[in-house]
Design a protein around this motif. Structure first.
Motif, mmCIF file in Angstrom:
data_model
loop_
_atom_site.group_PDB
_atom_site.id
_atom_site.type_symbol
_atom_site.label_atom_id
_atom_site.label_comp_id
_atom_site.label_asym_id
_atom_site.label_seq_id
_atom_site.Cartn_x
_atom_site.Cartn_y
_atom_site.Cartn_z
ATOM 1 N N VAL A 199 -72.432 17.819 82.208
ATOM 2 C CA VAL A 199 -72.495 18.744 81.075
ATOM 3 C C VAL A 199 -71.085 19.227 80.693
ATOM 4 O O VAL A 199 -70.746 19.311 79.515
ATOM 5 N N GLU A 200 -70.271 19.508 81.694
ATOM 6 C CA GLU A 200 -68.927 20.032 81.443
ATOM 7 C C GLU A 200 -67.924 18.951 81.046
ATOM 8 O O GLU A 200 -66.895 19.256 80.441
ATOM 9 N N ASN A 201 -68.205 17.704 81.392
ATOM 10 C CA ASN A 201 -67.278 16.594 81.140
ATOM 11 C C ASN A 201 -68.013 15.405 80.531
ATOM 12 O O ASN A 201 -68.055 14.324 81.133
ATOM 13 N N PRO A 202 -68.589 15.566 79.353
ATOM 14 C CA PRO A 202 -69.412 14.480 78.805
ATOM 15 C C PRO A 202 -68.644 13.179 78.590
ATOM 16 O O PRO A 202 -69.212 12.095 78.751
ATOM 17 N N GLY A 203 -67.368 13.267 78.262
ATOM 18 C CA GLY A 203 -66.576 12.051 78.061
ATOM 19 C C GLY A 203 -66.360 11.287 79.351
ATOM 20 O O GLY A 203 -66.570 10.065 79.416
ATOM 21 N N TYR A 204 -65.946 11.997 80.395
ATOM 22 C CA TYR A 204 -65.779 11.355 81.696
ATOM 23 C C TYR A 204 -67.110 10.827 82.221
ATOM 24 O O TYR A 204 -67.178 9.755 82.814
ATOM 25 N N TYR A 205 -68.174 11.603 82.014
ATOM 26 C CA TYR A 205 -69.490 11.176 82.502
ATOM 27 C C TYR A 205 -69.930 9.896 81.804
ATOM 28 O O TYR A 205 -70.369 8.946 82.460
ATOM 29 N N GLU A 206 -69.810 9.860 80.492
ATOM 30 C CA GLU A 206 -70.207 8.659 79.755
ATOM 31 C C GLU A 206 -69.378 7.462 80.205
ATOM 32 O O GLU A 206 -69.895 6.361 80.388
ATOM 33 N N ALA A 207 -68.096 7.673 80.428
ATOM 34 C CA ALA A 207 -67.229 6.589 80.894
ATOM 35 C C ALA A 207 -67.610 6.146 82.306
ATOM 36 O O ALA A 207 -67.543 4.954 82.625
ATOM 37 N N ALA A 208 -68.018 7.095 83.143
ATOM 38 C CA ALA A 208 -68.409 6.760 84.520
ATOM 39 C C ALA A 208 -69.630 5.849 84.556
ATOM 40 O O ALA A 208 -69.848 5.136 85.533
ATOM 41 N N LEU A 209 -70.403 5.842 83.492
ATOM 42 C CA LEU A 209 -71.597 4.998 83.425
ATOM 43 C C LEU A 209 -71.299 3.584 82.930
ATOM 44 O O LEU A 209 -72.182 2.726 82.971
ATOM 45 N N LEU A 210 -70.063 3.355 82.491
ATOM 46 C CA LEU A 210 -69.693 2.031 81.993
ATOM 47 C C LEU A 210 -69.757 0.992 83.105
ATOM 48 O O LEU A 210 -69.418 1.270 84.250
ATOM 49 N N LYS A 211 -70.164 -0.197 82.754
ATOM 50 C CA LYS A 211 -70.144 -1.330 83.690
ATOM 51 C C LYS A 211 -68.781 -1.998 83.508
ATOM 52 O O LYS A 211 -68.531 -2.656 82.502
ATOM 53 N N ILE A 212 -67.891 -1.758 84.459
ATOM 54 C CA ILE A 212 -66.556 -2.338 84.364
ATOM 55 C C ILE A 212 -66.251 -3.151 85.614
ATOM 56 O O ILE A 212 -66.807 -2.899 86.687
ATOM 57 N N GLN A 213 -65.390 -4.111 85.462
ATOM 58 C CA GLN A 213 -64.951 -4.944 86.582
ATOM 59 C C GLN A 213 -63.625 -4.378 87.091
ATOM 60 O O GLN A 213 -62.563 -4.732 86.611
#
Length: 181
Positions: A85-99
């Motif tokens: 809730v406090e860091n929606p940008g970081y949270y959304e990025a943390a859900l990315l599927k990255i190599q």
């Protein structure tokens, strides 16, 4: 600085709004200047994801340092939702599927933290720990998504609802785990 600027853009406008043009505008530099520090937009998103995962893990781990039993799991759940809730940008990025090896390592640390707590508190065994962890993550992400969309419209306290849901989930795990062992 670039990752923090990207996180601010993602917080305000969503992850898809993080572009090199948006970053250069926010940082008041020409777009080609960014290439002196990053290797394109994918590199920015990767760094944002790694940073988001790291921050999420740190907040979750810190939440349980002085806690035991159900209190630890409730604290962990609230730390997860608070972070999102406090860091929606970081949270959304943390859900990315990255190599990226760093992202894999931190993701594994998050899973280990949760599974260890579930096993230590007898809500799961080695056989069921990943299933229980996935269930808890799904519950927490659901709460996070609904809070972000302001979908909880009633007057009852949302965090109280979260605690109720976690306790109910844990109760179900406890019953299920007894049947398996």
């Amino acid at each position: 600085m670039i990752v923090d600027a990207a996180a601010e853009i993602a917080d305000q406008e969503g992850l898809n709004s993080v572009t090199l043009a948006a970053l250069s505008k926010k940082m008041n530099v020409r777009p080609p200047s960014l290439y002196n520090h990053v290797n394109g937009l994918q590199a920015v998103r990767t760094e944002l994801a790694v940073s988001g995962l790291t921050k999420l893990f740190d907040q979750m781990a810190a939440s349980v340092t002085e806690q035991k039993g159900d209190a630890a799991l409730l604290s962990l759940a609230h730390a997860y939702v608070d972070f999102a809730v406090e860091n929606p940008g970081y949270y959304e990025a943390a859900l990315l599927k990255i190599q990226d090896k760093r992202a894999e390592i931190v993701s594994d640390q998050i899973v280990q933290l949760v599974t260890n707590l579930l096993i230590e508190n007898r809500y799961a065994c080695e056989k069921t720990a990943i299933h229980a962890t996935r269930g808890l993550r799904s519950l927490l992400h659901g709460f996070t998504a609904l809070i972000a969309k302001e979908a909880f419209e009633r007057e009852e306290d949302i965090l109280e609802s979260l605690s109720f849901s976690i306790r109910t989930f844990l109760s179900g795990l406890s019953i299920n785990n007894k049947n398996i062992m």
